[in-house]
Scaffold this motif. Structure first.
Motif, PDB file in Angstrom:
ATOM      1  N   PRO A   1       0.809  -1.223   0.000  1.00  0.00           N
ATOM      2  CA  PRO A   1       0.000   0.000   0.000  1.00  0.00           C
ATOM      3  C   PRO A   1       0.838   1.268   0.000  1.00  0.00           C
ATOM      4  N   ARG A   2       1.997   1.246   0.636  1.00  0.00           N
ATOM      5  CA  ARG A   2       2.843   2.444   0.648  1.00  0.00           C
ATOM      6  C   ARG A   2       3.335   2.789  -0.760  1.00  0.00           C
ATOM      7  N   HIS A   3       3.609   1.765  -1.586  1.00  0.00           N
ATOM      8  CA  HIS A   3       4.032   2.015  -2.970  1.00  0.00           C
ATOM      9  C   HIS A   3       2.895   2.665  -3.771  1.00  0.00           C
ATOM     10  N   ILE A   4       1.695   2.164  -3.569  1.00  0.00           N
ATOM     11  CA  ILE A   4       0.540   2.678  -4.309  1.00  0.00           C
ATOM     12  C   ILE A   4       0.213   4.101  -3.856  1.00  0.00           C
TER      13      ILE A   4
ATOM     14  N   GLU B   1       2.322   6.299  -2.623  1.00  0.00           N
ATOM     15  CA  GLU B   1       3.368   7.186  -3.170  1.00  0.00           C
ATOM     16  C   GLU B   1       3.168   7.399  -4.674  1.00  0.00           C
ATOM     17  N   ALA B   2       2.755   6.363  -5.383  1.00  0.00           N
ATOM     18  CA  ALA B   2       2.488   6.502  -6.824  1.00  0.00           C
ATOM     19  C   ALA B   2       1.331   7.474  -7.052  1.00  0.00           C
ATOM     20  N   HIS B   3       0.295   7.364  -6.236  1.00  0.00           N
ATOM     21  CA  HIS B   3      -0.846   8.278  -6.349  1.00  0.00           C
ATOM     22  C   HIS B   3      -0.411   9.709  -6.066  1.00  0.00           C
ATOM     23  N   ARG B   4       0.415   9.891  -5.034  1.00  0.00           N
ATOM     24  CA  ARG B   4       0.890  11.225  -4.689  1.00  0.00           C
ATOM     25  C   ARG B   4       1.698  11.822  -5.825  1.00  0.00           C
ATOM     26  N   ARG B   5       2.593  11.022  -6.429  1.00  0.00           N
ATOM     27  CA  ARG B   5       3.420  11.520  -7.527  1.00  0.00           C
ATOM     28  C   ARG B   5       2.574  11.894  -8.744  1.00  0.00           C
ATOM     29  N   LEU B   6       1.604  11.067  -9.075  1.00  0.00           N
ATOM     30  CA  LEU B   6       0.740  11.373 -10.216  1.00  0.00           C
ATOM     31  C   LEU B   6      -0.109  12.617  -9.942  1.00  0.00           C
ATOM     32  N   PHE B   7      -0.490  12.816  -8.688  1.00  0.00           N
ATOM     33  CA  PHE B   7      -1.257  14.008  -8.317  1.00  0.00           C
ATOM     34  C   PHE B   7      -0.405  15.257  -8.463  1.00  0.00           C
ATOM     35  N   VAL B   8       0.861  15.191  -8.013  1.00  0.00           N
ATOM     36  CA  VAL B   8       1.764  16.338  -8.090  1.00  0.00           C
ATOM     37  C   VAL B   8       2.022  16.699  -9.553  1.00  0.00           C
ATOM     38  N   VAL B   9       2.177  15.705 -10.404  1.00  0.00           N
ATOM     39  CA  VAL B   9       2.436  15.948 -11.823  1.00  0.00           C
ATOM     40  C   VAL B   9       1.199  16.514 -12.511  1.00  0.00           C
ATOM     41  N   GLY B  10       0.033  16.192 -12.000  1.00  0.00           N
ATOM     42  CA  GLY B  10      -1.213  16.696 -12.583  1.00  0.00           C
ATOM     43  C   GLY B  10      -1.996  15.648 -13.351  1.00  0.00           C
ATOM     44  N   ASN B  11      -1.593  14.400 -13.257  1.00  0.00           N
ATOM     45  CA  ASN B  11      -2.327  13.327 -13.944  1.00  0.00           C
ATOM     46  C   ASN B  11      -3.595  12.923 -13.209  1.00  0.00           C
TER      47      ASN B  11
END
Length: 195
Positions: free
Chosen positions: A168-171, A173-183
């Motif tokens: 869950p921590r990987h998912i 962090e992936a969600h956070r990164r995609l949110f920061v990028v704007g996806n």
């Protein structure tokens, strides 16, 4: 209908059988001589000739033929698809190909998807069309694919064991990164208190 109409006109012209209860040789429209109106007969002959030249089909039938998909185009598309699949298969490793195949086979259940959309959009589930469900399924698969790919990159960057499943921590962090990028768009939370 065109064939029956044509057969009736042919019989009426040669006088072998009356057309719809009229006696042969008699006509409603008579000219000065008492003969049948020849202009009307010429018009009928021209229409019959047009039908013969067109193969006995109406213009509606021609439109229907134009709308049918061409078999050659379907075959061409299928050949191009097979070629792309074989190129993809050659360029992928065995593990990547298995992941690709499992992604292609995966789907979201229609009932759960209907319930989610109806809850999120506040519409009755019965009003959702198949086209909408098909589109949301496709977009959902793309979204999940992006999350999983980014989560795999996160796991590799954190030097976690790649043989274990994603955590869950990987998912997150992936969600956070995609949110920061704007996806991923920002969620709209209703305010409880307003000033």
């Amino acid at each position: 209908k065109a064939k029956k109409k044509k057969a009736g006109e042919d019989k009426a012209k040669d006088g072998s059988s009356p057309a719809k209860g009229k006696s042969p040789g008699k006509s409603k429209d008579k000219g000065k001589d008492g003969d049948a109106d020849k202009d009307g007969d010429d018009k009928k002959d021209g229409e019959a000739a047009d039908r013969k030249e067109g193969g006995g089909e109406d213009d509606d039938d021609d439109d229907a033929l134009e709308q049918e998909p061409d078999v050659d185009e379907d075959q061409k598309y299928a050949d191009e698809y097979r070629q792309r699949e074989s190129e993809l298969m050659q360029s992928c490793s065995e593990e990547e190909w298995r992941r690709y195949e499992s992604m292609r086979r995966s789907t979201f259940q229609e009932g759960g998807l209907k319930a989610f959309i109806s809850h999120a959009a506040d519409v009755p589930a019965a009003s959702l069309t198949k086209q909408l469900l098909f589109t949301v399924r496709g977009v959902s698969k793309i979204f999940v694919g992006e999350i999983v790919d980014t989560a795999r990159l996160v796991r590799r960057e954190w030097k976690d064991d790649e043989t274990e499943p994603l955590q869950p921590r990987h998912i997150r962090e992936a969600h956070r990164r995609l949110f920061v990028v704007g996806n991923i768009p920002a969620a709209r939370k209703p305010r409880l208190f307003r000033r």
